[in-house]
Scaffold this active site. Sequence first.
Site, PDB file in Angstrom:
ATOM      1  N   HIS A   1       0.814  -1.249   0.049  1.00  0.00           N
ATOM      2  CA  HIS A   1      -0.031  -0.100  -0.036  1.00  0.00           C
ATOM      3  C   HIS A   1       0.808   1.255  -0.085  1.00  0.00           C
ATOM      4  CE1 HIS A   1      -3.109  -2.686   2.471  1.00  0.00           C
ATOM      5  NE2 HIS A   1      -3.507  -2.420   1.036  1.00  0.00           N
TER       6      HIS A   1
ATOM      7  N   LYS B   1     -16.031  -9.437   9.142  1.00  0.00           N
ATOM      8  CA  LYS B   1     -16.682  -9.368  10.220  1.00  0.00           C
ATOM      9  C   LYS B   1     -15.701  -8.782  11.536  1.00  0.00           C
ATOM     10  CE  LYS B   1     -20.085 -12.450   9.785  1.00  0.00           C
ATOM     11  NZ  LYS B   1     -19.970 -13.979   9.084  1.00  0.00           N
TER      12      LYS B   1
ATOM     13  N   ARG C   1      -2.324  -6.154  -8.563  1.00  0.00           N
ATOM     14  CA  ARG C   1      -1.394  -7.118  -8.173  1.00  0.00           C
ATOM     15  C   ARG C   1      -1.269  -8.044  -9.256  1.00  0.00           C
ATOM     16  NH1 ARG C   1      -3.589  -7.544  -1.944  1.00  0.00           N
ATOM     17  NH2 ARG C   1      -5.161  -6.875  -3.345  1.00  0.00           N
TER      18      ARG C   1
ATOM     19  N   SER D   1      -3.073  -7.478   2.879  1.00  0.00           N
ATOM     20  CA  SER D   1      -3.401  -7.501   4.091  1.00  0.00           C
ATOM     21  C   SER D   1      -3.651  -8.719   4.870  1.00  0.00           C
ATOM     22  CB  SER D   1      -4.401  -6.509   4.563  1.00  0.00           C
ATOM     23  OG  SER D   1      -3.973  -5.129   4.170  1.00  0.00           O
TER      24      SER D   1
HETATM   25  P1  ADP Z   1      -5.745  -6.050   0.634  1.00  0.00           P
HETATM   26  O1  ADP Z   1      -6.381  -6.138  -0.712  1.00  0.00           O
HETATM   27  O2  ADP Z   1      -4.377  -6.024   0.700  1.00  0.00           O
HETATM   28  O3  ADP Z   1      -6.559  -6.434   1.884  1.00  0.00           O
HETATM   29  P2  ADP Z   1      -7.150  -3.090   0.517  1.00  0.00           P
HETATM   30  O4  ADP Z   1      -8.417  -3.882   0.301  1.00  0.00           O
HETATM   31  O5  ADP Z   1      -6.918  -2.230   1.641  1.00  0.00           O
HETATM   32  O6  ADP Z   1      -6.031  -4.267   0.588  1.00  0.00           O
HETATM   33  O7  ADP Z   1      -6.466  -2.710  -0.858  1.00  0.00           O
HETATM   34  C1  ADP Z   1      -6.724  -1.490  -1.120  1.00  0.00           C
HETATM   35  C2  ADP Z   1      -6.107  -1.032  -2.698  1.00  0.00           C
HETATM   36  O8  ADP Z   1      -4.561  -1.605  -2.692  1.00  0.00           O
HETATM   37  C3  ADP Z   1      -6.632  -2.263  -3.767  1.00  0.00           C
HETATM   38  O9  ADP Z   1      -6.797  -1.568  -4.830  1.00  0.00           O
HETATM   39  C4  ADP Z   1      -5.616  -3.214  -3.671  1.00  0.00           C
HETATM   40  O10 ADP Z   1      -5.442  -3.832  -5.009  1.00  0.00           O
HETATM   41  C5  ADP Z   1      -4.377  -2.416  -3.555  1.00  0.00           C
HETATM   42  N1  ADP Z   1      -3.208  -3.201  -3.071  1.00  0.00           N
HETATM   43  C6  ADP Z   1      -3.076  -4.031  -2.021  1.00  0.00           C
HETATM   44  N2  ADP Z   1      -2.018  -4.507  -1.933  1.00  0.00           N
HETATM   45  C7  ADP Z   1      -1.311  -4.020  -2.938  1.00  0.00           C
HETATM   46  C8  ADP Z   1       0.083  -4.468  -3.294  1.00  0.00           C
HETATM   47  N3  ADP Z   1       0.890  -5.345  -2.421  1.00  0.00           N
HETATM   48  N4  ADP Z   1       0.546  -3.794  -4.560  1.00  0.00           N
HETATM   49  C9  ADP Z   1      -0.303  -3.088  -5.335  1.00  0.00           C
HETATM   50  N5  ADP Z   1      -1.526  -2.879  -4.641  1.00  0.00           N
HETATM   51  C10 ADP Z   1      -1.825  -3.298  -3.878  1.00  0.00           C
END
Ligand code: ADP
Length: 157
Positions: A17, A41, A90, A128
């Site tokens: 992120h 949840k 990703r 995450s």
């Molecule tokens: P995650 O998918 O890691 O649980 P989020 O839902 O918070 O995280 O993701 C928010 C945004 O960040 C999404 O667009 C997701 O594709 C992107 N994202 C998460 N991890 C990465 C990464 N390692 N590289 C590029 N984009 C990422």
Amino acid sequence: MKAAMYPGSFDPVTNGHVDIITRASKVFDKLVVVVMKNSAKNPLFSQEERVRLIEEATSHLDNVQVDMYDDLLIRYAKEKNVNIVVKGLRAVSDFESEFQMAQINRKLYPNIETLFLNTSTEYSYLSSSIVKEIYRYDGDIKPLVPDNVYKIMKDRK
Ligand code: ADP
């Protein structure tokens, strides 16, 4: 001024992120990271904690702000007059749901544009949920998350 938002659940924020935030902050004059309520949840961190962790991890980036929101993203876009959504991609697996979300958002609010930044190779495996999985089994998450996140997670064990 060109502003964009980067929505997600960030439970917790990972190095992947932070990489997207850093790169997007160079493309736009202002970037707002929007912490959405986690649909899962049992989030590990409250929305307030997730906001604080991102603020700390990005405090060196002057044009990055962190906010939280619980409603439809297009409402946030209208309220704040920020019409560009940045998402990280990703793998092909991200594509389907992100593509659907981008399409539906534009259907609901034609002014909105979703732009995808491709992941940096070294973070392509990082999410995450994988961080939480490794953490549950006492694996080393230090290389995967910002220092402040590592510290708080270690202290909670
Ligand atoms: P995650 O998918 O890691 O649980 P989020 O839902 O918070 O995280 O993701 C928010 C945004 O960040 C999404 O667009 C997701 O594709 C992107 N994202 C998460 N991890 C990465 C990464 N390692 N590289 C590029 N984009 C990422």
